[in-house]
Design a protein around this motif. Structure first.
Motif, PDB file in Angstrom:
ATOM      1  N   SER A 113       0.833  -1.211   0.000  1.00 45.22           N
ATOM      2  CA  SER A 113       0.000   0.000   0.000  1.00 45.22           C
ATOM      3  C   SER A 113       0.862   1.254   0.000  1.00 45.22           C
ATOM      4  CB  SER A 113      -0.934   0.004   1.215  1.00 45.22           C
ATOM      5  OG  SER A 113      -0.229   0.261   2.416  1.00 45.22           O
ATOM      6  N   TYR A 116       1.486   3.142  -3.233  1.00 44.86           N
ATOM      7  CA  TYR A 116       0.399   3.857  -3.901  1.00 44.86           C
ATOM      8  C   TYR A 116      -0.143   5.043  -3.102  1.00 44.86           C
ATOM      9  CZ  TYR A 116       0.316  -0.393  -6.736  1.00 44.86           C
ATOM     10  OH  TYR A 116       0.675  -1.449  -7.538  1.00 44.86           O
ATOM     11  N   VAL A 117      -0.040   4.985  -1.773  1.00 46.87           N
ATOM     12  CA  VAL A 117      -0.601   6.058  -0.952  1.00 46.87           C
ATOM     13  C   VAL A 117       0.481   6.584  -0.012  1.00 46.87           C
ATOM     14  CG1 VAL A 117      -2.931   5.109  -1.027  1.00 46.87           C
ATOM     15  CG2 VAL A 117      -1.410   4.460   0.854  1.00 46.87           C
ATOM     16  N   LEU A 121      -1.243   8.026   5.316  1.00 44.18           N
ATOM     17  CA  LEU A 121      -2.539   7.405   5.050  1.00 44.18           C
ATOM     18  C   LEU A 121      -2.470   5.891   5.234  1.00 44.18           C
ATOM     19  CD1 LEU A 121      -5.444   7.349   4.117  1.00 44.18           C
ATOM     20  CD2 LEU A 121      -4.663   7.519   1.749  1.00 44.18           C
ATOM     21  N   ALA A 122      -1.370   5.284   4.837  1.00 40.32           N
ATOM     22  CA  ALA A 122      -1.233   3.836   4.948  1.00 40.32           C
ATOM     23  C   ALA A 122      -1.369   3.363   6.389  1.00 40.32           C
ATOM     24  CB  ALA A 122       0.118   3.386   4.372  1.00 40.32           C
ATOM     25  N   VAL A 174      -6.333  10.278  -4.090  1.00 42.29           N
ATOM     26  CA  VAL A 174      -5.898   9.104  -3.345  1.00 42.29           C
ATOM     27  C   VAL A 174      -6.112   7.874  -4.212  1.00 42.29           C
ATOM     28  CG1 VAL A 174      -6.253   7.692  -1.292  1.00 42.29           C
ATOM     29  CG2 VAL A 174      -6.443  10.176  -1.136  1.00 42.29           C
ATOM     30  N   ASP A 175      -5.104   7.032  -4.327  1.00 45.66           N
ATOM     31  CA  ASP A 175      -5.157   5.857  -5.179  1.00 45.66           C
ATOM     32  C   ASP A 175      -6.026   4.769  -4.541  1.00 45.66           C
ATOM     33  OD1 ASP A 175      -4.306   3.265  -6.430  1.00 45.66           O
ATOM     34  OD2 ASP A 175      -3.021   4.631  -7.565  1.00 45.66           O
ATOM     35  N   GLY A 178      -4.159   1.535  -3.507  1.00 49.23           N
ATOM     36  CA  GLY A 178      -3.435   1.673  -2.244  1.00 49.23           C
ATOM     37  C   GLY A 178      -4.357   1.531  -1.048  1.00 49.23           C
ATOM     38  N   ILE A 179      -5.564   2.099  -1.160  1.00 58.89           N
ATOM     39  CA  ILE A 179      -6.545   1.972  -0.077  1.00 58.89           C
ATOM     40  C   ILE A 179      -6.946   0.514   0.097  1.00 58.89           C
ATOM     41  CG2 ILE A 179      -8.914   2.526   0.599  1.00 58.89           C
ATOM     42  CD1 ILE A 179      -8.543   5.268  -0.608  1.00 58.89           C
TER      43      ILE A 179
END
Length: 327
Positions: A113, A116-117, A121-122, A174-175, A178-179
């Protein structure tokens, strides 16, 4: 009180160690290393350190048994008990190795993750294991969560929205991939918490940790064959990243948690363990220079409050009772 503070400090430092990991991983990605190399080197270092600790404890128990002649019977009994704890059957070893698989999958999904983020946020996504664990527990026991727990989940939900930057226009795109990886990491970590406590609890903590890391490492090496071991890549900067990740992720926290949690309780350990979140977000802002707005920091505070609510509510009646008796 002095000893309780010592054990609380152990749990706090273990959580801080976990909070450092994501920053190290982002730095490793910046050097061009891939997911399998990062996780593989981390678990390899953790595997070596954990087994060194387990062998040291076993050797220490044997030396103690041989050393004291005046208390030979008692020392022999202690050594026998230590041997029983260490001498696991292969069925028990397989159970422990299976319990270690979710933690390896958590590392893979969480570190993926991070591709991508943002780091800040991860870690928020990973912290969704708090309400996921409650949901899994409720489904398993077929019980409705208490009102306190429902209020806790509401606070966690609002805090997550703020911390993730959903309501902050400056946070940017936000991807979704990744979420998804971050939430899957939270699911995996919830399963790890569920299974790890039930896997051969009578075994010595050092050997439990060693066998669980062994199981996780085998799975990672199956999914990502460790070519870095024979192509020379391990002798570059990857070894440094592996040492840092192995120490702060696979070795130090389990040892500190095993030392502190039994003395302060799981509730307080959960509160102190949440220190991983602000540490990770702070390092994101200071080391990785990620933008973390005031609104997002407010969300972090709400998430920490949500984690603390159940334990604080549980302690209020006891504190009120003590005050009433003193009066």
């Amino acid at each position: 009180m002095k000893f309780e503070l010592k054990y609380a400090a152990a749990v706090f430092l273990g959580a801080v160690s976990y909070g450092i990991l994501s920053t190290i991983v982002v730095k490793a990605y910046g050097e061009g290393y891939r997911l399998g190399e990062v996780v593989g080197s981390q678990l390899l270092v953790g595997f070596v350190l954990s087994w060194l600790l387990a062998m040291y404890k076993q050797s220490k128990a044997k030396r103690k048994a041989r050393g004291v002649h005046e208390a030979a019977d008692r020392a022999g009994s202690d050594a026998g008990n230590a041997g029983k704890r260490a001498g696991l059957t292969w069925k028990q070893r397989l159970v422990l190795m299976s319990a270690g698989v979710p933690t390896a999958l958590t590392g893979l999904l969480y570190y993926q993750s991070l591709r991508y983020v943002p780091n800040s946020l991860a870690i928020i996504l990973l912290f969704q294991f708090t309400w996921m664990g409650v949901l899994i527990h409720a489904i398993r026991l077929r019980q409705r969560p208490s009102n306190v727990m429902l209020a806790t989940l509401a606070v966690l939900f609002v805090g997550t929205l703020l911390a993730a930057g959903v309501l902050d226009q400056s946070s940017g795109h936000v991807d979704a991939l990744g979420i998804a990886f971050g939430l899957l990491a939270a699911v995996s970590y919830s399963l790890f918490v569920l299974f790890s406590g039930k896997a051969v609890p009578s075994a010595d903590p050092a050997f439990r940790s060693a066998w669980m890391i062994t199981g996780g490492m085998i799975v990672v090496f199956i999914l990502f064959p460790p070519a870095f071991l024979w192509n020379g890549l391990i002798w570059g900067h990857l070894l440094l990243f592996g040492l840092l990740l192995g120490m702060f992720g696979a070795f130090i926290p389990p040892v500190l948690f095993a030392s502190g949690v039994p003395h302060i309780g799981e509730g307080m350990a959960t509160i102190l363990g949440a220190s991983e979140l602000p540490v990770a977000v702070m390092l994101s802002a200071v080391v990785l220079h990620e933008q973390v707005s005031a609104l997002q920091w407010g969300g972090v505070v709400l998430v920490l409050l949500g984690v603390a609510i159940p334990e604080l509510v549980k302690r209020l009646p006891a504190r009120h009772e003590r005050s009433r008796h003193r009066a």
